[in-house]
Design an enzyme around this catalytic site. Structure first.
Site, PDB file in Angstrom:
ATOM      1  CB  ALA A  78      -1.064   0.048   0.778  1.00  0.00           C
ATOM      2  N   GLY A  97       0.692  -4.832   1.261  1.00  0.00           N
ATOM      3  CA  GLY A  97      -0.613  -4.735   0.590  1.00  0.00           C
ATOM      4  C   GLY A  97      -0.485  -5.758  -1.330  1.00  0.00           C
ATOM      5  CD  GLU A  99      -1.979  -7.429   3.097  1.00  0.00           C
ATOM      6  OE1 GLU A  99      -2.094  -6.407   2.775  1.00  0.00           O
ATOM      7  OE2 GLU A  99      -2.507  -7.253   4.414  1.00  0.00           O
ATOM      8  CD  GLU A 109       2.104  -5.314   5.801  1.00  0.00           C
ATOM      9  OE1 GLU A 109       2.383  -6.356   6.143  1.00  0.00           O
ATOM     10  OE2 GLU A 109       0.940  -5.209   4.831  1.00  0.00           O
TER      11      GLU A 109
HETATM   12  C1  HXC Z   1       5.050   4.103  -1.703  1.00  0.00           C
HETATM   13  C2  HXC Z   1       7.138   3.354  -1.613  1.00  0.00           C
HETATM   14  C3  HXC Z   1       7.100   2.583  -1.856  1.00  0.00           C
HETATM   15  C4  HXC Z   1       5.131   2.116  -0.711  1.00  0.00           C
HETATM   16  C5  HXC Z   1       8.510   1.676  -2.684  1.00  0.00           C
HETATM   17  N1  HXC Z   1       8.430   2.787  -2.434  1.00  0.00           N
HETATM   18  N2  HXC Z   1       7.432   1.118  -1.723  1.00  0.00           N
HETATM   19  N3  HXC Z   1       6.141   4.556  -2.002  1.00  0.00           N
HETATM   20  N4  HXC Z   1       4.665   2.805  -0.948  1.00  0.00           N
HETATM   21  N5  HXC Z   1       4.756   1.022  -0.322  1.00  0.00           N
HETATM   22  C6  HXC Z   1       8.999   4.662  -3.163  1.00  0.00           C
HETATM   23  C7  HXC Z   1      10.064   5.056  -2.896  1.00  0.00           C
HETATM   24  O1  HXC Z   1       9.545   5.761  -1.715  1.00  0.00           O
HETATM   25  C8  HXC Z   1      10.837   5.394  -3.358  1.00  0.00           C
HETATM   26  O2  HXC Z   1      10.164   6.429  -4.379  1.00  0.00           O
HETATM   27  C9  HXC Z   1      10.706   4.353  -4.736  1.00  0.00           C
HETATM   28  O3  HXC Z   1       9.750   4.016  -4.614  1.00  0.00           O
HETATM   29  C10 HXC Z   1      11.876   3.599  -5.603  1.00  0.00           C
HETATM   30  O4  HXC Z   1      12.077   2.802  -4.130  1.00  0.00           O
HETATM   31  P1  HXC Z   1      13.070   2.524  -3.472  1.00  0.00           P
HETATM   32  O5  HXC Z   1      13.223   2.051  -2.060  1.00  0.00           O
HETATM   33  O6  HXC Z   1      14.034   3.792  -3.337  1.00  0.00           O
HETATM   34  O7  HXC Z   1      13.601   1.074  -4.127  1.00  0.00           O
HETATM   35  P2  HXC Z   1      14.429   0.293  -3.303  1.00  0.00           P
HETATM   36  O8  HXC Z   1      16.252   0.620  -2.482  1.00  0.00           O
HETATM   37  O9  HXC Z   1      14.953  -0.751  -4.441  1.00  0.00           O
HETATM   38  O10 HXC Z   1      14.505  -0.751  -2.176  1.00  0.00           O
HETATM   39  C11 HXC Z   1      12.508  -1.621  -2.727  1.00  0.00           C
HETATM   40  C12 HXC Z   1      11.537  -2.147  -1.616  1.00  0.00           C
HETATM   41  C13 HXC Z   1      12.007  -0.792  -0.540  1.00  0.00           C
HETATM   42  C14 HXC Z   1      12.666  -3.033  -0.675  1.00  0.00           C
HETATM   43  C15 HXC Z   1      10.360  -2.659  -2.459  1.00  0.00           C
HETATM   44  O11 HXC Z   1      11.075   0.609  -1.651  1.00  0.00           O
HETATM   45  C16 HXC Z   1      10.595  -0.778   0.580  1.00  0.00           C
HETATM   46  O12 HXC Z   1      11.366  -1.341   1.762  1.00  0.00           O
HETATM   47  N6  HXC Z   1       9.630  -0.362   0.147  1.00  0.00           N
HETATM   48  C17 HXC Z   1       8.351  -0.284   0.764  1.00  0.00           C
HETATM   49  C18 HXC Z   1       8.070  -2.105   1.211  1.00  0.00           C
HETATM   50  C19 HXC Z   1       6.837  -1.801   2.166  1.00  0.00           C
HETATM   51  O13 HXC Z   1       6.984  -1.658   3.562  1.00  0.00           O
HETATM   52  N7  HXC Z   1       5.844  -2.680   2.215  1.00  0.00           N
HETATM   53  C20 HXC Z   1       4.503  -2.758   3.092  1.00  0.00           C
HETATM   54  C21 HXC Z   1       3.943  -1.251   2.821  1.00  0.00           C
HETATM   55  S1  HXC Z   1       2.571  -1.537   3.779  1.00  0.00           S
HETATM   56  P3  HXC Z   1      11.063   7.926  -4.192  1.00  0.00           P
HETATM   57  O14 HXC Z   1      10.177   8.749  -4.325  1.00  0.00           O
HETATM   58  O15 HXC Z   1      12.090   7.714  -2.700  1.00  0.00           O
HETATM   59  O16 HXC Z   1      12.281   7.256  -5.021  1.00  0.00           O
HETATM   60  C22 HXC Z   1       1.329  -1.900   3.773  1.00  0.00           C
HETATM   61  C23 HXC Z   1      -0.065  -2.483   4.424  1.00  0.00           C
HETATM   62  C24 HXC Z   1      -0.346  -3.144   3.958  1.00  0.00           C
HETATM   63  O17 HXC Z   1       1.192  -2.784   2.166  1.00  0.00           O
HETATM   64  C25 HXC Z   1      -2.279  -2.762   4.518  1.00  0.00           C
HETATM   65  C26 HXC Z   1      -3.016  -3.193   3.382  1.00  0.00           C
HETATM   66  C27 HXC Z   1      -3.273  -3.146   1.737  1.00  0.00           C
END
Ligand code: HXC
Length: 257
Positions: free
Chosen positions: A65, A108, A111, A131
């Site tokens: 998400a 998400g 999911e 998360e």
């Molecule tokens: C918003 C996101 C994002 C996310 C990545 N980006 N994941 N933006 N929401 N979930 C954005 C980053 O901010 C970044 O933008 C760009 O995408 C590239 O990501 P990087 O981190 O620079 O890439 P990398 O170093 O290759 O790392 C990849 C990654 C990391 C390991 C996937 O991005 C990451 O950990 N993302 C978050 C994963 C996460 O926690 N997902 C769960 C979300 S919570 P900028 O502008 O900085 O370049 C969730 C809640 C579920 O899903 C509840 C129900 C739906």
């Protein structure tokens, strides 16, 4: 209606949806989820489509998400806005949905893949529910579907530590049905979906509904439900055609697609 965050195409009888927010690794914001559910509803209503594929990019199916969209939400925003309930529309789609996952399927994104009926993975796929690292827990089925699919041991491990599973572990654990090389992912998905789309659509939809019922009910009720659906199939001309074609040693030509 033009879509901004997804690409929607048809390939023969397969509806193909490509998640397309590359700069955010396909983070699932409300716009994307609104477009995705609208596209799924449109394919469900389209007689020319028999099966749907959802895919992302080679780097990310979806990295979760959208954290930037969620971060400032208050409890009242989440509760009064019934945050995430609209995602259920994915599971209300009656035609089968196949997730073709390459790269990250996190939070998400994992999911969403689990809401699909079949998931296949590229060798570079990574599944996770990170998360916990953000001070929350999964909210779109991660504690429920993951536990049913891979069992408590692995679900607890993933949900509580936030670690990722690679494609090989995901297949071994029952999260995905096949693993293929990244450059074969889309072709494999389209070929599987094309095969499904050539069968009788009402029978395919009933079969999907029956398998999914296994997650909702007891074995006795589930097998009873299955038997009633199975019996009802003898009212279809596609059952007659399928069995007649077998006896006559020819390919069936199903009426209802
Ligand atoms: C918003 C996101 C994002 C996310 C990545 N980006 N994941 N933006 N929401 N979930 C954005 C980053 O901010 C970044 O933008 C760009 O995408 C590239 O990501 P990087 O981190 O620079 O890439 P990398 O170093 O290759 O790392 C990849 C990654 C990391 C390991 C996937 O991005 C990451 O950990 N993302 C978050 C994963 C996460 O926690 N997902 C769960 C979300 S919570 P900028 O502008 O900085 O370049 C969730 C809640 C579920 O899903 C509840 C129900 C739906």
């Amino acid at each position: 209606m033009p879509y901004e965050t997804i690409i929607v195409e048809t390939r023969e009888r397969v509806g193909l949806i490509t998640l397309n927010r590359p700069k955010a690794l396909n983070a699932l914001n409300s716009e994307l989820m609104g477009e995705l559910t609208a596209a799924l509803q449109a394919f469900d209503a389209d007689d020319k489509v028999g099966c749907i594929v959802i895919t992302g990019s080679e780097k990310a199916f979806a990295a979760g998400a959208d954290i930037k969209e969620m971060q400032s939400k208050t409890y009242m925003d989440a509760y009064k806005g019934d945050f995430l309930t609209s995602w259920d529309r994915v599971t209300q789609t009656r035609k089968p949905i196949l997730a073709a996952v390459a790269g990250y399927a996190l939070g998400g994104g994992c999911e969403l893949a689990m809401m699909c009926d079949i998931a296949i993975a590229a060798t570079n796929a990574r599944f996770g529910q990170p998360e916990i690292t953000l001070g929350v827990m999964p909210g779109a089925g991660g504690t429920q579907r993951l536990t049913r699919f891979v069992g408590k041991a692995k679900a607890m491990d993933m949900v509580l530590t936030g670690r990722m599973m690679d494609a090989e572990e995901a297949e071994r654990s029952g999260l995905v049905s096949r693993v293929v090389e990244p450059d074969a992912l889309l072709d494999t998905a389209l070929s599987m979906a094309g095969k499904i789309a050539d069968f009788s659509l009402p029978i395919v939809m009933l079969a999907k509904e029956s398998v999914n019922r296994a997650y909702e009910t007891t074995l006795a009720e589930g097998t009873r439900f299955e038997r009633r659906l199975f019996q009802s199939m003898f009212a279809t001309d596609d059952q007659k055609e399928g069995m007649e074609a077998f006896v006559e040693k020819r390919t069936p030509n199903f009426t209802h697609k």
